[in-house]
Design a protein around this motif. Structure first.
Motif, mmCIF file in Angstrom:
data_model
loop_
_atom_site.group_PDB
_atom_site.id
_atom_site.type_symbol
_atom_site.label_atom_id
_atom_site.label_comp_id
_atom_site.label_asym_id
_atom_site.label_seq_id
_atom_site.Cartn_x
_atom_site.Cartn_y
_atom_site.Cartn_z
ATOM 1 N N UNK A 269 0.798 -1.248 -0.109
ATOM 2 C CA UNK A 269 -0.030 -0.009 -0.190
ATOM 3 C C UNK A 269 0.822 1.325 0.164
ATOM 4 N N UNK A 270 1.887 1.280 0.553
ATOM 5 C CA UNK A 270 2.728 2.341 0.827
ATOM 6 C C UNK A 270 3.358 2.821 -0.461
ATOM 7 N N UNK A 271 3.616 1.801 -1.580
ATOM 8 C CA UNK A 271 3.972 2.125 -2.880
ATOM 9 C C UNK A 271 3.072 2.851 -3.444
ATOM 10 N N UNK A 272 1.688 2.245 -3.280
ATOM 11 C CA UNK A 272 0.413 2.780 -4.169
ATOM 12 C C UNK A 272 0.313 4.419 -3.420
ATOM 13 N N UNK A 273 0.642 4.583 -2.207
ATOM 14 C CA UNK A 273 0.317 5.872 -1.634
ATOM 15 C C UNK A 273 1.289 6.771 -2.259
ATOM 16 N N UNK B 211 -6.531 -12.074 -7.865
ATOM 17 C CA UNK B 211 -7.286 -11.439 -6.635
ATOM 18 C C UNK B 211 -7.810 -10.027 -6.860
ATOM 19 N N UNK B 212 -6.575 -9.254 -7.528
ATOM 20 C CA UNK B 212 -6.816 -7.758 -7.675
ATOM 21 C C UNK B 212 -7.966 -7.363 -8.570
ATOM 22 N N UNK B 213 -8.272 -8.302 -9.466
ATOM 23 C CA UNK B 213 -9.343 -7.964 -10.598
ATOM 24 C C UNK B 213 -10.803 -8.093 -9.629
ATOM 25 N N UNK B 214 -10.905 -9.239 -8.686
ATOM 26 C CA UNK B 214 -12.213 -9.531 -8.045
ATOM 27 C C UNK B 214 -12.284 -8.418 -7.078
ATOM 28 N N UNK B 215 -11.037 -7.863 -6.381
ATOM 29 C CA UNK B 215 -11.359 -6.968 -5.395
ATOM 30 C C UNK B 215 -11.700 -5.512 -6.053
ATOM 31 N N UNK B 216 -11.147 -5.140 -7.316
ATOM 32 C CA UNK B 216 -11.545 -4.115 -8.072
ATOM 33 C C UNK B 216 -12.936 -4.091 -8.541
ATOM 34 N N UNK C 151 -7.392 10.328 -15.364
ATOM 35 C CA UNK C 151 -7.100 8.903 -15.812
ATOM 36 C C UNK C 151 -8.624 8.167 -15.908
ATOM 37 N N UNK C 152 -8.507 7.229 -16.820
ATOM 38 C CA UNK C 152 -9.780 6.620 -17.182
ATOM 39 C C UNK C 152 -9.964 5.692 -16.093
ATOM 40 N N UNK C 153 -9.021 4.974 -15.741
ATOM 41 C CA UNK C 153 -8.863 3.789 -14.611
ATOM 42 C C UNK C 153 -7.891 4.478 -13.174
ATOM 43 N N UNK C 154 -8.701 5.388 -12.655
ATOM 44 C CA UNK C 154 -7.914 6.230 -11.880
ATOM 45 C C UNK C 154 -7.028 5.372 -10.573
ATOM 46 N N UNK C 155 -5.979 5.791 -10.348
ATOM 47 C CA UNK C 155 -4.862 5.243 -9.417
ATOM 48 C C UNK C 155 -5.594 5.663 -8.211
ATOM 49 N N UNK C 156 -6.172 6.781 -8.178
ATOM 50 C CA UNK C 156 -6.760 7.171 -6.520
ATOM 51 C C UNK C 156 -7.928 6.137 -6.276
ATOM 52 N N UNK C 157 -8.608 5.360 -7.240
ATOM 53 C CA UNK C 157 -9.548 4.432 -6.863
ATOM 54 C C UNK C 157 -9.034 3.073 -6.520
ATOM 55 N N UNK C 158 -7.947 2.774 -7.591
ATOM 56 C CA UNK C 158 -7.368 1.407 -7.287
ATOM 57 C C UNK C 158 -6.501 1.414 -5.829
ATOM 58 N N UNK D 207 -7.721 1.839 -3.327
ATOM 59 C CA UNK D 207 -8.479 1.104 -2.279
ATOM 60 C C UNK D 207 -8.479 -0.297 -2.411
ATOM 61 N N UNK D 208 -8.325 -0.824 -3.551
ATOM 62 C CA UNK D 208 -8.035 -2.268 -3.725
ATOM 63 C C UNK D 208 -6.686 -2.794 -3.202
ATOM 64 N N UNK D 209 -5.642 -1.691 -3.362
ATOM 65 C CA UNK D 209 -4.329 -2.120 -2.929
ATOM 66 C C UNK D 209 -4.302 -2.216 -1.495
ATOM 67 N N UNK D 210 -5.192 -1.102 -0.814
ATOM 68 C CA UNK D 210 -5.179 -1.384 0.620
ATOM 69 C C UNK D 210 -5.803 -2.526 1.263
ATOM 70 N N UNK D 211 -6.581 -3.093 0.436
ATOM 71 C CA UNK D 211 -7.341 -4.516 0.836
ATOM 72 C C UNK D 211 -6.196 -5.472 0.626
ATOM 73 N N UNK D 212 -5.588 -5.651 -0.441
ATOM 74 C CA UNK D 212 -4.670 -6.509 -0.792
ATOM 75 C C UNK D 212 -3.517 -6.330 0.523
ATOM 76 N N UNK D 213 -3.127 -5.207 0.517
ATOM 77 C CA UNK D 213 -1.960 -5.112 1.533
ATOM 78 C C UNK D 213 -2.465 -5.640 2.984
#
Ligand SMILES: NC(=O)c1ccc[n+]([C@@H]2O[C@H](COP(=O)([O-])OP(=O)(O)OC[C@H]3O[C@@H](n4cnc5c(N)ncnc54)[C@H](O)[C@@H]3O)[C@@H](O)[C@H]2O)c1
Length: 358
Positions: free
Chosen positions: A104-108, A181-186, A320-327, A329-335
Motif C-alpha cells: 500500500x505504501x508504494x501505491x500511496x 485477486x486484484x481483479x475481483x477486489x477491484x 485517468x480513465x482507470x484512476x489510481x486514486x480508486x485502485x 482502495x483495492x491495494x489497501x485491501x490486498x496489503x
C-alpha cells in the motif's frame, strides 16, 4: 489532424505485446522505444512486433530522457513502483499494469506523486470495460438493491498457476491473491463505488505450487516447488464502511471448478455476476429471478478501450480513465490481506486522509 502522442514501453515481456498491438492500431501514435533489463529483449520485441525505428534500452531511464509524452509500464509487480515514480518525475503520463503495486505504501507514493506532477496514472484493469460489470455498477448505484450489506467474490482457477516470473516473491510480490485477486477486489469495490475498507482477516496457502507431485504438471507452472514462494490460494473477510461485509476467495489451483459467483446482497434485491447478470428480487411478494440482457463484448475490445482511453486522456488532458486514486482502495485491501495472513490475525486498514475519495 490529431496531435501525435509519443509513447515508450517499460518491460517488454508477455503482456507488453498486447499493449503494442493496441497502440499500433491507434492513429497518431508514435512508439518511440522501450526498455527491458534483459539484454537484447526490447530490440527483439520491436522486431517481432514490427515497430520501425523504435529505440531499445536496458535501462528505462534512458527511455525517459527521450521526448515522450507517456509510458506503459509492463514490468513484473515488484518493478511497478520505481519505474512509475521515475516516469512521473520525468513528466510522463503512465499506464501501469495491474496490480498497481505490491504494498500500500508504494501505491500511496505513486498517487501522491501523480497528483503533485498533474500526470495521468491509469491502472490496467481492462475488466472495467466488461459490459456486465458496467451494468452491475449502474444497478447497484441506482439503489435497485436497496442497502447493500454483503459482497462476495468468487471465480478462481482449478488448474492455472502461471509460472514464469509470477511465482517468485522477489519478482511478483505475491501469488494468486495479488495476480488475479486484484481483479475481483477491484470488481467488488468499483460496483460499490469504493467504500472505505476498515479491517481485514485473511488466510493464505500454497499447497499446490509447493507440491512435488502437482508442480510437475504444466498447468502448475512447471516451477521447482522448492522455489515457489507465493500464495496459490487466499480467503479473507473485509469490513467496509457502512456495515458492509466483503468475503473474498481466490485460487490459482484447487480441487474445485469455481469458488462461486460474485454477488451483492441488498435489502431489496440481490445481484449475481458470473457468465451473465441475474437479479434476485420479489415481484408482488413472490420471489423472482431475472436474467438481465446485457450485450456481451469480446475481451479484446476491453483491451482496446483500456489503451485507447488512456491515449485519449493524454491527448485531451483528461482524468485517468482507470484512476489510481480508486485502485488505491483495492491495494489497501490486498496489503491488509498479506499483513493479516502473516500475523494470523485481523488487521486495520488505513488510507491516509488526503487520499480518501470522500
Ligand atoms: N492486464 C492483463 O490482462 C495482464 C495480463 C498479464 C500480465 N499482466 C501484468 O503485467 C505485468 C507483466 O506481466 P508479464 O506477463 O508481461 O510478465 P513478464 O515477466 O513476461 O514480463 C515482464 C518484463 O519486465 C522486464 N522488467 C522487469 N523489471 C524491469 C525494469 N526495471 N526495467 C525494464 N524491464 C524490466 C522483465 O525482464 C520482463 O521482460 C505484471 O504486473 C502482470 O500482473 C497484466
Amino acid at each position: 489532424m490529431t496531435n501525435e502522442i509519443r509513447i515508450g514501453i517499460i518491460g517488454t515481456g508477455g503482456i507488453a505485446g498486447s499493449h503494442v498491438r493496441q497502440l499500433k492500431s491507434i492513429p497518431g501514435i508514435k512508439i518511440v522505444g522501450g526498455a527491458d533489463i534483459v539484454p537484447g529483449k526490447a530490440a527483439e520485441f520491436f522486431q517481432r512486433y514490427e515497430v520501425a525505428d523504435a529505440k531499445a534500452f536496458e535501462d528505462y531511464r534512458e527511455l525517459l530522457a527521450l521526448d515522450i509524452d507517456a509510458v506503459t509500464i509492463c514490468t513484473y509487480n515488484q518493478q511497478h513502483y520505481q519505474p512509475t515514480i521515475d516516469s512521473l518525475k520525468a513528466g510522463k503520463h503512465v499506464l501501469l499494469e495491474k496490480p498497481m503495486s505490491v504494498t500500500l505504501n508504494e501505491s500511496i507514493d505513486m498517487v501522491r506523486l501523480a497528483k503533485q506532477t498533474s500526470k495521468i496514472l491509469s491502472i490496467g484493469f481492462q475488466s472495467r470495460y466488461n459490459p456486465l460489470l458496467i451494468k452491475a455498477r449502474e444497478l447497484v448505484q441506482s439503489g435497485l438493491l436497496g442497502q447493500v450489506y454483503y459482497v462476495e467474490t468468487g471465480g478462481g482457477r482449478r488448474r492455472g498457476i502461471p509460472g514464469r516470473t509470477f511465482v517468485f516473491k522477489d519478482k511478483a510480490g505475491g501469488g494468486a491473491v495479488l495476480d488475479i485477486g486484484c481483479y475481483s477486489i477491484d470488481t467488488a469495490m468499483y460496483v460499490l463505488n469504493h467504500p472505505k475498507p476498515l479491517t481485514v482477516s485473511a488466510c493464505l496457502s500454497n499447497h499446490f505450487g509447493t507440491s512435488p507431485i502437482y508442480s510437475k504438471r504444466a498447468a502448475y507452472g512447471g516451477v521447482n516447488p522448492e522455489k515457489f514462494d507465493v500464495d496459490d490460494f487466499g480467503a479473507a473477510m473485509i469490513r467496509l464502511e457502512g456495515g458492509l461485509c466483503f468475503m473474498f476467495k481466490m485460487a490459482w489451483a484447487m480441487h474445485m471448478d469455481t469458488l462461486g459467483p460474485t454477488m451483492w446482497l441488498g435489502t431489496e434485491a440481490g445481484l449475481k455476476f458470473d457468465e451473465g447478470l441475474t437479479l434476485y428480487h420479489d415481484q408482488a411478494e413472490v420471489e423472482a429471478q431475472t436474467q438481465l440482457a446485457v450485450p456481451a463484448t469480446r475481451r479484446v475490445e476491453w483491451w482496446e478501450h483500456k489503451v485507447r482511453d488512456f491515449v485519449t486522456a493524454v491527448r485531451e488532458n483528461k482524468e485517468a480513465p482507470i484512476p489510481a486514486t480508486e485502485v488505491l482502495y483495492t491495494q489497501a485491501i490486498l496489503d491488509g490481506i498479506y499483513r493479516s495472513a502473516e500475523l494470523q490475525q485481523e488487521v486495520a486498514v488505513e488510507i491516509p486522509e488526503d487520499l480518501l475519495l470522500r
